[in-house]
Design an enzyme around this catalytic site. Structure first.
Site, PDB file in Angstrom:
ATOM      1  N   GLU A 234       0.831  -1.208   0.000  1.00 57.40           N
ATOM      2  CA  GLU A 234       0.000   0.000   0.000  1.00 57.40           C
ATOM      3  C   GLU A 234       0.866   1.259   0.000  1.00 57.40           C
ATOM      4  O   GLU A 234       2.082   1.201   0.220  1.00 57.40           O
ATOM      5  CB  GLU A 234      -0.916  -0.008   1.223  1.00 57.40           C
ATOM      6  CG  GLU A 234      -0.165  -0.020   2.544  1.00 57.40           C
ATOM      7  CD  GLU A 234      -0.879   0.760   3.632  1.00 57.40           C
ATOM      8  OE1 GLU A 234      -1.113   1.961   3.397  1.00 57.40           O
ATOM      9  OE2 GLU A 234      -1.164   0.188   4.696  1.00 57.40           O
TER      10      GLU A 234
ATOM     11  N   ASP B 185     -18.417   4.273  13.070  1.00 60.50           N
ATOM     12  CA  ASP B 185     -17.155   4.481  12.353  1.00 60.50           C
ATOM     13  C   ASP B 185     -16.460   3.126  12.190  1.00 60.50           C
ATOM     14  O   ASP B 185     -15.764   2.641  13.080  1.00 60.50           O
ATOM     15  CB  ASP B 185     -16.267   5.455  13.136  1.00 60.50           C
ATOM     16  CG  ASP B 185     -15.064   5.922  12.304  1.00 60.50           C
ATOM     17  OD1 ASP B 185     -14.842   5.352  11.221  1.00 60.50           O
ATOM     18  OD2 ASP B 185     -14.358   6.852  12.749  1.00 60.50           O
TER      19      ASP B 185
ATOM     20  N   LYS C 117      -5.957  10.378   0.544  1.00 61.51           N
ATOM     21  CA  LYS C 117      -6.074   9.022   1.070  1.00 61.51           C
ATOM     22  C   LYS C 117      -7.200   8.330   0.297  1.00 61.51           C
ATOM     23  O   LYS C 117      -8.359   8.741   0.376  1.00 61.51           O
ATOM     24  CB  LYS C 117      -6.389   9.092   2.566  1.00 61.51           C
ATOM     25  CG  LYS C 117      -6.297   7.780   3.313  1.00 61.51           C
ATOM     26  CD  LYS C 117      -6.539   8.029   4.803  1.00 61.51           C
ATOM     27  CE  LYS C 117      -6.551   6.745   5.608  1.00 61.51           C
ATOM     28  NZ  LYS C 117      -6.869   6.985   7.025  1.00 61.51           N
TER      29      LYS C 117
ATOM     30  N   SER D 293     -14.042   0.910   9.467  1.00 58.53           N
ATOM     31  CA  SER D 293     -13.162   1.056   8.312  1.00 58.53           C
ATOM     32  C   SER D 293     -13.662   0.264   7.109  1.00 58.53           C
ATOM     33  O   SER D 293     -14.159  -0.867   7.244  1.00 58.53           O
ATOM     34  CB  SER D 293     -11.750   0.576   8.672  1.00 58.53           C
ATOM     35  OG  SER D 293     -10.936   0.492   7.516  1.00 58.53           O
ATOM     36  N   ALA D 294     -13.507   0.849   5.926  1.00 61.18           N
ATOM     37  CA  ALA D 294     -13.843   0.149   4.676  1.00 61.18           C
ATOM     38  C   ALA D 294     -12.941  -1.054   4.448  1.00 61.18           C
ATOM     39  O   ALA D 294     -13.265  -1.927   3.637  1.00 61.18           O
ATOM     40  CB  ALA D 294     -13.731   1.115   3.497  1.00 61.18           C
ATOM     41  N   ASP D 295     -11.806  -1.128   5.173  1.00 59.11           N
ATOM     42  CA  ASP D 295     -10.921  -2.296   5.041  1.00 59.11           C
ATOM     43  C   ASP D 295     -11.675  -3.582   5.363  1.00 59.11           C
ATOM     44  O   ASP D 295     -11.447  -4.628   4.750  1.00 59.11           O
ATOM     45  CB  ASP D 295      -9.728  -2.180   5.997  1.00 59.11           C
ATOM     46  CG  ASP D 295      -8.822  -0.997   5.685  1.00 59.11           C
ATOM     47  OD1 ASP D 295      -9.037  -0.346   4.645  1.00 59.11           O
ATOM     48  OD2 ASP D 295      -7.919  -0.725   6.504  1.00 59.11           O
TER      49      ASP D 295
ATOM     50  N   VAL E 104      -5.683   0.136   2.676  1.00 55.75           N
ATOM     51  CA  VAL E 104      -5.799  -1.322   2.579  1.00 55.75           C
ATOM     52  C   VAL E 104      -6.915  -1.682   1.605  1.00 55.75           C
ATOM     53  O   VAL E 104      -6.748  -2.510   0.702  1.00 55.75           O
ATOM     54  CB  VAL E 104      -6.059  -1.941   3.966  1.00 55.75           C
ATOM     55  CG1 VAL E 104      -6.435  -3.422   3.844  1.00 55.75           C
ATOM     56  CG2 VAL E 104      -4.828  -1.789   4.854  1.00 55.75           C
TER      57      VAL E 104
ATOM     58  N   LYS F  35      -4.946  -2.072  14.024  1.00 57.45           N
ATOM     59  CA  LYS F  35      -4.237  -1.035  14.771  1.00 57.45           C
ATOM     60  C   LYS F  35      -4.745  -0.965  16.219  1.00 57.45           C
ATOM     61  O   LYS F  35      -5.935  -1.103  16.490  1.00 57.45           O
ATOM     62  CB  LYS F  35      -4.398   0.312  14.069  1.00 57.45           C
ATOM     63  CG  LYS F  35      -3.757   0.337  12.686  1.00 57.45           C
ATOM     64  CD  LYS F  35      -3.907   1.690  12.027  1.00 57.45           C
ATOM     65  CE  LYS F  35      -3.193   1.723  10.672  1.00 57.45           C
ATOM     66  NZ  LYS F  35      -3.892   0.949   9.638  1.00 57.45           N
TER      67      LYS F  35
END
Length: 705
Positions: free
Chosen positions: A55, A168, A116, A170-172, A136, A189
């Site tokens: 990435e 919230d 981003k 993440s789209a990951d 990602v 993380k």
């Protein structure tokens, strides 16, 4: 009837469109001039060497310049040192790059305005000509479209703390649920809600495995998160097998391999947790939300831990690159071993491959429910399925399932069908399949009666004209070494003539599959056909061949078995002056083998009869395996299965009876399958042992001369 076909086609189009809608936007971007693959990456992909996607958000948003640049260079070098090719993904001035030059790395590392880029951001960033680092999620999309199965990152995003209130997420995580790429990371993380992240991954159907000796799911800077991963792989070989299984199943979801940070560089859990809480408090007080949260928190953690978190970040990235590269190498070896049909760990002896040249089709098969198909624009009840066919593809598919691993030379379009075709054919050697921009993959729509007979077929086959002599000649060495070359009637006449010329010059065994009555005569328009070894026509195709040669024809084709055999023998006889064997497929009546008799059976091996002056022209009829009409699901691949089974037996050097009966076994399995080539066909279900375990009616033999 034509109106009915149009309705079926429109309905199928809507169905397939809805299935593919999630990926259509990005596919158009990648196939519309928005992507550039670095030559070193392209070469590695073509040659089947391991490639690791990397990435670029960590470069543009994760670290400050020039540390980010030195980190990116070092990670790429680690990938190379461990035997893989690095493919850093980034966006430069509105173009997706798969693999970056050093100048391009520096451009991204020093850019002050890089965006981003996740799934949602691609259309805007590309349309505006902007530059950015892929997350990602964004990198997974590009890696999958480029054909890179392994991707290394630092840590994935996840469910943010208090995500149950803020939503919230993440789209990951959703990308891992819908894009089949293996992500190697140090878990999620530490700033995230690890427990809810693992729950969300489970909901998305993502296979998560910890790497190493422990099942503890790592938390980026820290080796412990307090949560167990669902699964556990001890080393790169186990990880590669897991990834290979996931890809082979075609689940369309990703795999997460969670690698703990090296012990000596990890941050203690309590220390990092206190720093995270302080950083979160500052983020809330500053009103920082959305995709800006993670970069802010990581920067604050570096300050609050006196650089220890940054040190851990660098260590885990480097470690992930090493582990991910080793996994990619192990996966590449596993896939190559399967194509060559050798087991990992054995001596790698590359035997010459059979070569199949012919068409790949996306087939829409509509089987009527009632005995009578009504015309006049009426909708007939039935079952409609999408499958994958094409005579060349079918032959290569069946031969692959029977352990022969042929090289398929064909052509497909870079369109909405490409991804599905490659997925479906993952067990085959597709390295010789041409992928063409601006062309449509061949499609075929068949209406089949309730009894399983083909009533009507419509096809868009123009791309088969691209299987040219010039393209096929690039594989001349493979062709000249091949123990067998199969070619179907879909390919251009000039290509057939080229293959026949090679056969004449190099004494190659070539089998011609006529495909249909209109294409059957292609090699017989000149003397090219005299270089063929085998042909496998049905009675209609055999008549068309004789019509082209100007030979006498029967007034009409019979239906009674005795008359069918007599007509087939008469039509095959003049061809045997040059051909070694004519295999006449007779549908429910079985198969008629016409050739030279040696020791009571017809020889399938070229040259054998030349050593025996007593060899005589004979025909042998082998009855089909009885199957009721109710059991017949699809007839489109039965003939191809029959011929592939026979040829697999020939390549395995079995006797004639075994070869033919292997073909009959394969055909009976495909007749019962919705797929043209039954997935049940294997080296155990169609084998010499299976033939010996059954009782068979005797083949009836007639003299032809």
């Amino acid at each position: 009837m034509h109106k009915m076909i149009r309705k079926i086609t429109l309905s199928l189009g809507r169905h397939v469109s809805s299935m593919a809608c999630g990926a259509t936007q990005v596919r158009r971007l990648l196939h519309g001039g928005y992507v550039r693959i670095h030559p070193s990456v392209q070469e590695a992909l073509v040659e089947g060497r391991p490639v690791v996607a990397l990435e670029s958000t960590i470069i543009t948003h994760g670290m400050a310049y020039p540390l980010n640049l030195s980190m990116a260079r070092e990670v790429e070098e680690i990938v190379r040192t461990n035997g893989a090719v690095p493919a850093t993904v980034g966006i430069l001035r509105g173009q997706i790059h798969v693999g970056l030059t050093d100048e391009e790395l520096e451009f991204l590392a020093s850019s002050k305005n890089a965006v981003k880029v996740s799934r949602r951001d691609f259309p805007f960033v590309l349309s505006q000509g902007l530059s950015g680092g892929t997350t990602v999620s964004g990198t997974m999309i590009v890696a999958h479209k480029a054909g890179i199965p392994v991707f290394v990152t630092g840590g994935i995003g996840g469910v943010h703390r208090h995500g149950e209130n803020t939503l919230d997420v993440s789209a990951d995580l959703t990308e891992l649920g819908r894009t089949p790429v293996a992500v190697v990371s140090a878990g999620a993380k530490s700033i995230l809600d690890i427990g809810r992240t693992l729950e969300y991954l489970e909901t998305q159907g993502v296979c998560v495995a910890a790497f190493g000796e422990s099942r503890e799911f790592p938390a980026f800077f820290s080796r412990q998160s307090g949560f167990q991963a669902p699964y556990h792989v001890r080393d790169e070989e186990e990880a590669a097998k897991l990834i290979d299984s996931a890809l082979g199943l075609g689940l369309s979801s990703g795999v997460l391999i969670a690698v703990p940070c090296p012990q000596e560089r990890a941050v203690q859990g309590q220390a990092i947790e206190e720093a995270i809480q302080q950083a979160l408090s500052q983020a809330r007080s500053k009103g920082i939300t959305g995709k800006e949260v993670t970069p802010f928190l990581l920067q604050k953690l570096t300050e609050l831990t006196d650089g220890k978190s940054l040190d851990s970040n660098l260590a885990l990235i480097q470690n992930n690159a090493r582990v991910g590269s080793c996994i990619a190498v192990a996966l590449s070896k596993l896939q190559k071993a399967r194509r060559k049909r050798i087991q990992p760990g054995q001596k790698d002896i590359t035997a010459p491959q059979p070569v199949v040249i012919g068409g790949i089709n996306v087939d829409f098969i509509a089987k009527a429910q009632n005995p009578e198909i009504l015309g006049g624009g009426q909708t007939n009840p039935g079952r409609v399925r999408r499958t994958f066919g094409g005579v060349g593809r079918n032959l290569a598919d069946c031969l692959s399932r029977l352990g022969q691993a042929p090289l398929l030379l064909s052509a497909v379009g870079k369109d909405e069908h490409l991804e599905s075709v490659l997925h479906y054919c993952h067990h085959m050697d597709m390295s010789g399949v041409l992928q063409l921009e601006g062309k449509s993959t061949a499609t075929y729509c068949a209406v089949i009666s309730s009894a399983g007979e083909l009533s009507l077929g419509l096809g868009d086959m123009d791309i088969h004209h691209q299987i040219t002599e010039q393209y096929v000649s690039q594989f001349k060495e493979s062709l000249c070494q091949a123990p067998l070359v199969c070619i179907d009637g879909n390919v251009p006449l000039s290509t057939i003539q080229y293959v026949c010329q090679l056969a004449r010059e190099h004494q190659l065994a070539v089998c011609y599959e006529p495909t249909d009555e209109n294409k059957a005569s292609k090699p017989f328009l000149s003397d090219s056909w005299k270089a063929l070894t085998y042909i496998s026509p049905n009675l209609q195709e055999l008549r068309a061949i004789n019509r082209t040669l100007g030979n006498p024809l029967p007034a009409e084709l019979p239906s009674r078995l005795e008359d069918v055999v007599q007509a087939a023998v008469a039509l095959a006889c003049p061809l045997l002056a040059h051909l070694h064997c004519v295999v006449v497929t007779l549908g429910a009546h079985g198969v008629l083998l016409c050739g030279r008799s040696l020791g009571g059976s017809i020889s399938l091996y070229p040259g054998a009869h030349k050593q025996d002056p007593a060899a005589r022209l004979c025909a042998a009829h082998y009855p089909a395996i009885p199957i009721s009409r109710e059991e017949i699901v699809n007839v489109s691949g039965a003939g191809d299965s029959l011929m592939a089974g026979i040829l697999a037996g020939v390549l395995a050097k079995h006797d004639t009876g075994t070869c033919v009966r292997m073909g009959l076994l394969a055909a009976s399995l495909s007749l019962r399958s919705y797929e043209p080539i039954s997935p049940e066909i294997s080296t155990s279900s169609v084998s010499q042992e299976q033939v010996k375990s059954r009782s068979w009616p005797e083949a009836k033999v007639w003299k032809m001369d």
